[in-house]
Motif scaffolding. Structure first.
Motif, PDB file in Angstrom:
ATOM      1  N   LEU A 106       2.348  10.601  -2.556  1.00  0.00           N
ATOM      2  CA  LEU A 106       3.730  10.347  -2.177  1.00  0.00           C
ATOM      3  C   LEU A 106       4.581  11.604  -2.169  1.00  0.00           C
ATOM      4  O   LEU A 106       5.568  11.688  -1.442  1.00  0.00           O
ATOM      5  N   ASN A 107       4.210  12.592  -2.960  1.00  0.00           N
ATOM      6  CA  ASN A 107       5.017  13.818  -3.004  1.00  0.00           C
ATOM      7  C   ASN A 107       4.610  14.846  -1.955  1.00  0.00           C
ATOM      8  O   ASN A 107       5.027  16.000  -2.005  1.00  0.00           O
ATOM      9  N   ASP A 108       3.804  14.413  -0.969  1.00  0.00           N
ATOM     10  CA  ASP A 108       3.445  15.283   0.148  1.00  0.00           C
ATOM     11  C   ASP A 108       4.632  15.347   1.115  1.00  0.00           C
ATOM     12  O   ASP A 108       4.803  14.466   1.966  1.00  0.00           O
ATOM     13  N   LYS A 109       5.431  16.368   0.993  1.00  0.00           N
ATOM     14  CA  LYS A 109       6.667  16.444   1.770  1.00  0.00           C
ATOM     15  C   LYS A 109       6.450  16.916   3.201  1.00  0.00           C
ATOM     16  O   LYS A 109       7.413  17.035   3.970  1.00  0.00           O
ATOM     17  N   SER A 110       5.197  17.164   3.584  1.00  0.00           N
ATOM     18  CA  SER A 110       4.938  17.431   4.995  1.00  0.00           C
ATOM     19  C   SER A 110       5.062  16.140   5.805  1.00  0.00           C
ATOM     20  O   SER A 110       5.178  16.185   7.032  1.00  0.00           O
ATOM     21  N   LYS A 111       5.041  14.996   5.119  1.00  0.00           N
ATOM     22  CA  LYS A 111       5.271  13.696   5.759  1.00  0.00           C
ATOM     23  C   LYS A 111       6.714  13.306   5.473  1.00  0.00           C
ATOM     24  O   LYS A 111       7.126  13.173   4.326  1.00  0.00           O
ATOM     25  N   SER A 112       7.487  13.105   6.528  1.00  0.00           N
ATOM     26  CA  SER A 112       8.937  12.957   6.368  1.00  0.00           C
ATOM     27  C   SER A 112       9.388  11.541   6.038  1.00  0.00           C
ATOM     28  O   SER A 112      10.533  11.338   5.635  1.00  0.00           O
ATOM     29  N   LEU A 113       8.522  10.553   6.234  1.00  0.00           N
ATOM     30  CA  LEU A 113       8.903   9.161   6.015  1.00  0.00           C
ATOM     31  C   LEU A 113       8.195   8.601   4.780  1.00  0.00           C
ATOM     32  O   LEU A 113       7.028   8.908   4.536  1.00  0.00           O
ATOM     33  N   VAL A 114       8.915   7.745   4.038  1.00  0.00           N
ATOM     34  CA  VAL A 114       8.376   7.143   2.822  1.00  0.00           C
ATOM     35  C   VAL A 114       8.460   5.619   2.954  1.00  0.00           C
ATOM     36  O   VAL A 114       9.544   5.067   3.200  1.00  0.00           O
ATOM     37  N   LEU A 115       7.311   4.960   2.800  1.00  0.00           N
ATOM     38  CA  LEU A 115       7.239   3.503   2.840  1.00  0.00           C
ATOM     39  C   LEU A 115       6.961   2.980   1.437  1.00  0.00           C
ATOM     40  O   LEU A 115       5.989   3.389   0.798  1.00  0.00           O
ATOM     41  N   VAL A 116       7.831   2.085   0.965  1.00  0.00           N
ATOM     42  CA  VAL A 116       7.649   1.470  -0.353  1.00  0.00           C
ATOM     43  C   VAL A 116       7.329  -0.009  -0.168  1.00  0.00           C
ATOM     44  O   VAL A 116       8.141  -0.776   0.365  1.00  0.00           O
ATOM     45  N   ASN A 117       6.127  -0.407  -0.582  1.00  0.00           N
ATOM     46  CA  ASN A 117       5.731  -1.811  -0.580  1.00  0.00           C
ATOM     47  C   ASN A 117       6.125  -2.448  -1.901  1.00  0.00           C
ATOM     48  O   ASN A 117       5.946  -1.848  -2.962  1.00  0.00           O
ATOM     49  N   TYR A 118       6.635  -3.687  -1.836  1.00  0.00           N
ATOM     50  CA  TYR A 118       6.875  -4.418  -3.078  1.00  0.00           C
ATOM     51  C   TYR A 118       6.684  -5.912  -2.816  1.00  0.00           C
ATOM     52  O   TYR A 118       7.620  -6.639  -2.495  1.00  0.00           O
ATOM     53  N   PHE A 119       5.438  -6.328  -2.909  1.00  0.00           N
ATOM     54  CA  PHE A 119       5.098  -7.739  -2.727  1.00  0.00           C
ATOM     55  C   PHE A 119       3.785  -8.015  -3.442  1.00  0.00           C
ATOM     56  O   PHE A 119       3.006  -7.106  -3.713  1.00  0.00           O
ATOM     57  N   ARG A 120       3.534  -9.255  -3.755  1.00  0.00           N
ATOM     58  CA  ARG A 120       2.333  -9.655  -4.476  1.00  0.00           C
ATOM     59  C   ARG A 120       1.122  -9.700  -3.542  1.00  0.00           C
ATOM     60  O   ARG A 120       1.268  -9.914  -2.333  1.00  0.00           O
ATOM     61  N   SER A 121      -0.066  -9.564  -4.120  1.00  0.00           N
ATOM     62  CA  SER A 121      -1.283  -9.709  -3.321  1.00  0.00           C
ATOM     63  C   SER A 121      -1.386 -11.121  -2.767  1.00  0.00           C
ATOM     64  O   SER A 121      -1.802 -11.325  -1.620  1.00  0.00           O
ATOM     65  N   ALA A 122      -1.022 -12.106  -3.575  1.00  0.00           N
ATOM     66  CA  ALA A 122      -0.964 -13.503  -3.136  1.00  0.00           C
ATOM     67  C   ALA A 122       0.488 -13.954  -3.246  1.00  0.00           C
ATOM     68  O   ALA A 122       0.991 -14.157  -4.357  1.00  0.00           O
ATOM     69  N   PRO A 123       1.206 -14.068  -2.135  1.00  0.00           N
ATOM     70  CA  PRO A 123       2.634 -14.382  -2.202  1.00  0.00           C
ATOM     71  C   PRO A 123       2.897 -15.744  -2.823  1.00  0.00           C
ATOM     72  O   PRO A 123       2.191 -16.718  -2.552  1.00  0.00           O
TER      73      PRO A 123
END
Length: 368
Positions: free
Chosen positions: A269-286
């Motif tokens: 995640l701290n690879d700043k050569s990639k300008s976009l950050v995606l944060v997932n927050y959901f259960r494996s089984a909703p």
């Protein structure tokens, strides 16, 4: 004397309750008790979250337009966007195969309604099926009658209609891609009328800031599409997701308090050569009934944790299940808060957020 006090309490407490619950007919605000959607102000709906609070109250049903907060002249990577996980896996979607569907759902609204409510990132699972491209919630890279939702063109036409009707909006598609038919995706995007909105790979920076949103709008390049298949960037001009963004672990692995590990396919995640950050927050089984609790305090905490893991960068895409379910502001509040921190340009984050979002902040979430 005790009996007199008791009598006063018996008289006064119901009156207090009536004052608190007196709103109705579209006058109820965030966190006010309600009995129906009609009680709540525009932008809210009446919702019950048994795991979070008693009764029903007005919670948010839409997001603040991030481009109207200040302006749309910042680089694309300076904004945050609410994203729906498995946007197509909708409760109540009728079978399009004639076979009863046996698979998990993750959302309740049609994609058109998601977009109207401010969702700007859509996660779609694309498969070869019945000689066409379908959206399926399946396994082992194959779609079946009982895991298929609908032909992809149906959803893509909804997106095309939204972009046509909203000429200043930008939509991002993140594809979990199992289509092996050569140019299969290109064909269906063309048939849906989406190529005229296409943001070309040649303009996507692999390091540093993205183009200004105002420039993307002026050029009508308002559809960003990312695939999980590397070679399609070369063969079809569809961006390979992890050339441009970092992503935390999805499912239960991404919900552990105090940790924000990266997804295996993503660089750290701290690879700043990639300008976009995606944060997932959901259960494996909703679990729909308790998602309202997930989309509140836990989500806020994870965004803070992932900011540290991403080298002091806030998320650009926040991916959740059942996006409207919350204890108040929920995922809408989380993304509004991120946009406050990304756009305000001030050191006092609390003052900055309150200044820009005070009409939308709940009493508890204003203390983030």
């Amino acid at each position: 004397m005790a009996s007199v006090l008791l009598l006063l309490l018996v008289i006064i407490l119901p009156l207090c309750y009536c004052v608190d619950a007196a709103c109705s007919d579209g006058n109820c605000k965030l966190d006010d008790e309600c009995s129906s959607n009609g009680d709540c102000e525009p932008g809210f709906y009446c919702f019950s979250c048994p795991h979070g609070y008693l009764g029903s109250k007005c919670v948010r049903s839409s997001i603040t337009d991030q481009f109207s907060l200040i302006n749309n002249s910042m680089p694309f990577n300076k904004y945050a966007f609410l994203t729906t996980h498995n946007s197509f896996a909708i409760d109540g979607e009728p079978s399009h195969t004639g076979v009863r569907r046996i698979t998990i759902t993750n959302q309740e609204d049609r994609v058109t309604q998601q977009l109207k409510n401010g969702v700007r990132g859509l996660m779609l699972d694309t498969y070869d099926f019945e000689g066409d491209v379908w959206l399926c919630h399946s396994f082992q890279g194959h779609c079946y009658d009982f895991t298929a939702f609908e032909p992809a063109i149906n959803t893509l036409k909804e997106i095309a209609a939204f972009l046509s009707a909203n000429p200043t909006e930008i939509v991002t598609l993140i594809l979990e891609d199992y289509v092996k038919t050569p140019k299969g995706l290109t064909k269906v995007f063309t048939q849906a009328g989406l190529m005229k909105f296409w943001f070309p790979v040649t303009r996507m920076p692999k390091k540093g800031d993205w183009p200004l949103v105002s420039d993307m709008v002026a050029k009508n390049q308002r559809l960003l599409v990312f695939t999980s298949v590397r070679y399609k960037e070369r063969s079809e001009g569809i961006a390979y997701q992890w050339n441009y963004m970092v992503e935390n672990q999805y499912g239960d692995g991404g919900r552990r308090a105090g940790r924000c590990p990266h997804r295996a396919e993503s660089s750290p995640l701290n690879d700043k050569s990639k300008s976009l950050v995606l944060v997932n927050y959901f259960r494996s089984a909703p679990l729909k009934l308790i998602t309202c609790e997930d989309n509140s305090g836990g989500l806020i905490d994870m965004l803070q944790t992932c900011r540290g893991a991403a080298g002091n960068r806030w998320g650009n895409f926040v991916a959740v299940d059942y996006y409207k379910r919350s204890e108040g502001g929920g995922s809408f509040q989380a993304v509004d808060t991120l946009n406050g921190k990304l756009l305000c340009g001030c050191n006092d984050v609390h003052a900055c957020v309150v200044k820009n979002f005070s009409p939308f902040l709940s009493r508890t979430q204003a203390n983030i």
